[in-house]
Design a protein around this motif. Structure first.
Motif, mmCIF file in Angstrom:
data_model
loop_
_atom_site.group_PDB
_atom_site.id
_atom_site.type_symbol
_atom_site.label_atom_id
_atom_site.label_comp_id
_atom_site.label_asym_id
_atom_site.label_seq_id
_atom_site.Cartn_x
_atom_site.Cartn_y
_atom_site.Cartn_z
ATOM 1 N N PHE A 149 0.855 -1.249 0.046
ATOM 2 C CA PHE A 149 -0.229 0.224 -0.171
ATOM 3 C C PHE A 149 0.652 1.162 0.031
ATOM 4 O O PHE A 149 0.264 2.105 -0.509
ATOM 5 N N GLU A 150 1.989 1.240 0.491
ATOM 6 C CA GLU A 150 3.117 2.357 0.617
ATOM 7 C C GLU A 150 3.325 2.244 -1.009
ATOM 8 O O GLU A 150 3.546 3.739 -1.439
ATOM 9 N N LEU A 151 3.616 1.544 -1.710
ATOM 10 C CA LEU A 151 4.108 1.393 -2.771
ATOM 11 C C LEU A 151 3.222 2.035 -3.833
ATOM 12 O O LEU A 151 3.555 2.740 -4.884
ATOM 13 N N THR A 152 1.844 1.445 -3.790
ATOM 14 C CA THR A 152 0.673 2.001 -4.666
ATOM 15 C C THR A 152 -0.088 3.091 -4.138
ATOM 16 O O THR A 152 -1.078 3.532 -5.025
ATOM 17 N N GLN A 153 0.321 3.766 -3.104
ATOM 18 C CA GLN A 153 -0.796 5.045 -2.979
ATOM 19 C C GLN A 153 -0.914 6.021 -3.744
ATOM 20 O O GLN A 153 -1.889 6.657 -4.068
ATOM 21 N N ASN A 154 0.161 6.179 -4.654
ATOM 22 C CA ASN A 154 0.189 7.302 -5.923
ATOM 23 C C ASN A 154 0.337 6.895 -6.851
ATOM 24 O O ASN A 154 0.295 7.540 -7.795
ATOM 25 N N ASP A 155 0.786 5.799 -7.109
ATOM 26 C CA ASP A 155 1.253 5.215 -8.412
ATOM 27 C C ASP A 155 0.832 3.706 -8.612
ATOM 28 O O ASP A 155 1.030 2.760 -7.836
ATOM 29 N N LYS A 156 -0.232 3.393 -9.812
ATOM 30 C CA LYS A 156 -0.673 1.973 -9.811
ATOM 31 C C LYS A 156 0.182 1.159 -11.011
ATOM 32 O O LYS A 156 -0.474 0.432 -11.466
ATOM 33 N N SER A 157 1.322 1.639 -11.154
ATOM 34 C CA SER A 157 2.183 0.997 -12.291
ATOM 35 C C SER A 157 3.500 0.453 -11.657
ATOM 36 O O SER A 157 4.115 1.320 -11.251
ATOM 37 N N ILE A 158 3.808 -0.804 -11.501
ATOM 38 C CA ILE A 158 4.788 -1.153 -10.934
ATOM 39 C C ILE A 158 5.877 -2.156 -12.073
ATOM 40 O O ILE A 158 5.354 -3.123 -12.521
ATOM 41 N N LEU A 159 7.219 -1.943 -12.085
ATOM 42 C CA LEU A 159 7.973 -2.532 -12.728
ATOM 43 C C LEU A 159 8.768 -3.410 -11.847
ATOM 44 O O LEU A 159 9.492 -2.880 -11.004
ATOM 45 N N ASN A 160 8.801 -4.628 -11.801
ATOM 46 C CA ASN A 160 9.434 -5.738 -10.635
ATOM 47 C C ASN A 160 10.798 -6.070 -11.481
ATOM 48 O O ASN A 160 10.732 -6.703 -12.190
ATOM 49 N N LEU A 161 11.788 -5.621 -10.818
ATOM 50 C CA LEU A 161 12.904 -6.159 -11.255
ATOM 51 C C LEU A 161 13.864 -6.750 -9.686
ATOM 52 O O LEU A 161 14.825 -6.952 -9.509
ATOM 53 N N ALA A 162 12.886 -7.209 -8.884
ATOM 54 C CA ALA A 162 13.389 -7.660 -7.420
ATOM 55 C C ALA A 162 13.365 -9.385 -7.676
ATOM 56 O O ALA A 162 12.480 -9.829 -8.434
ATOM 57 N N SER A 163 14.073 -9.818 -6.835
ATOM 58 C CA SER A 163 13.928 -11.303 -6.641
ATOM 59 C C SER A 163 12.724 -12.108 -6.221
ATOM 60 O O SER A 163 11.973 -11.272 -5.535
ATOM 61 N N LYS A 164 12.399 -13.089 -6.308
ATOM 62 C CA LYS A 164 11.178 -13.742 -5.665
ATOM 63 C C LYS A 164 11.046 -13.637 -4.210
ATOM 64 O O LYS A 164 9.886 -13.456 -3.676
ATOM 65 N N GLU A 165 12.101 -13.731 -3.557
ATOM 66 C CA GLU A 165 12.134 -13.616 -2.329
ATOM 67 C C GLU A 165 11.670 -12.371 -1.690
ATOM 68 O O GLU A 165 10.753 -12.221 -0.607
ATOM 69 N N TYR A 166 11.849 -11.382 -2.557
ATOM 70 C CA TYR A 166 11.510 -9.849 -2.116
ATOM 71 C C TYR A 166 10.181 -9.445 -2.836
ATOM 72 O O TYR A 166 9.153 -8.938 -2.447
ATOM 73 N N SER A 167 9.931 -9.843 -4.276
ATOM 74 C CA SER A 167 8.649 -9.528 -4.943
ATOM 75 C C SER A 167 7.636 -10.089 -4.353
ATOM 76 O O SER A 167 6.414 -9.719 -4.460
ATOM 77 N N LYS A 168 7.694 -11.115 -3.573
ATOM 78 C CA LYS A 168 6.437 -12.061 -3.104
ATOM 79 C C LYS A 168 5.741 -11.052 -2.104
ATOM 80 O O LYS A 168 4.514 -11.345 -1.683
ATOM 81 N N VAL A 169 6.505 -10.102 -1.491
ATOM 82 C CA VAL A 169 5.851 -9.401 -0.357
ATOM 83 C C VAL A 169 4.867 -8.334 -0.977
ATOM 84 O O VAL A 169 4.045 -7.807 -0.195
#
Length: 247
Positions: A149-169
């Motif tokens: 919710f912190e990440l998406t509060q002002n922007d609804k577009s996410i480019l994921n360059l994280a590993s699975k360990e982190y992106s799953k959160v």
């Protein structure tokens, strides 16, 4: 567009090149985790960190003297892994620094989520570490949906360059109105895409640099990425995964 990346285990102190601009959003939660870590004995910490004695001794000493509001390094300069070496933020020009300050987010087991210029100290705590805190059995439970919710509060577009360990959160809480695309960097081998971890880290860092240099604001435009021999592959890609293969 917001970009998410993983942290690196290896960290450095560098508060000469840039001055950190902000306090991490979830610093009070970091204080809770620090208090829990300080309660633990050396052998238990070594097991939690899954490391050798040299690394365990270094981080055990860090815990005893850690001050979360002093001698800070901007997050984008603090991590020293392969992805960050290829991102090379130390040679960013002002426009590129402004770009990562606005668009780059580093997911962290210790800090939750960091903007590029948030001030941090060296630590060791992976997101998958089984550290009980505040009634939660692990860090995924501890952070819950707050990072999403912190990440998406002002922007609804996410480019994921994280590993699975982190992106799953983040992925656990995705809602339909959020555009979420993961980048896959690999080679075509035996009729399928094969990902090599080290080369993927290199490409993720290079992608951040390329986005900053070209002021990329829309996920669709990342298909033009062409560094390190990678090209976007329409046939292997989907709306949720952009596949880049080396020739």
């Amino acid at each position: 567009m917001q970009i998410i990346i993983s942290p690196a285990k290896k960290m450095r102190i560098d508060n000469d090149d840039l001055v950190s601009a902000a306090e991490p959003r979830f610093l009070k939660d970091t204080e809770i985790l620090l208090a829990e870590l300080r309660k633990m004995q050396y052998d238990d910490l070594k097991k939690l960190w899954q490391c050798n004695d040299e690394i365990a001794a270094l981080n055990y000493k860090r815990l005893q003297t850690m001050r979360l509001r002093a001698n800070l390094t901007p997050a984008v300069l603090a991590y020293d892994g392969i992805q960050y070496q290829y991102m090379a933020p130390r040679v960013f020009e002002n426009a590129q620094l402004d770009y990562v300050a606005e668009h780059l987010n580093i997911l962290s087991g210790f800090y939750g989520i960091l903007k590029a210029m948030d001030g941090v100290v060296p630590y060791r705590l992976e997101m998958q570490a089984k550290l009980p805190a505040a009634g939660c059995k692990n860090l995924y439970d501890f952070w819950g949906s707050r990072l999403y919710f912190e990440l998406t509060q002002n922007d609804k577009s996410i480019l994921n360059l994280a590993s699975k360990e982190y992106s799953k959160v983040i992925e656990k809480y995705l809602t339909p109105e959020v555009e979420y695309v993961s980048c896959i960097f690999g080679i075509w081998q035996d009729g399928k895409v094969k990902v090599k971890a080290t080369e993927a880290k290199m490409a993720r860092g290079e992608m951040v640099r390329w986005c900053a240099e070209h002021n990329i604001l829309h996920i669709e435009d990342t298909k033009k990425f062409d560094r390190l021999g990678y090209k976007y592959q329409k046939e292997q890609s989907t709306a949720k995964e952009f596949v880049f293969l080396k020739n």
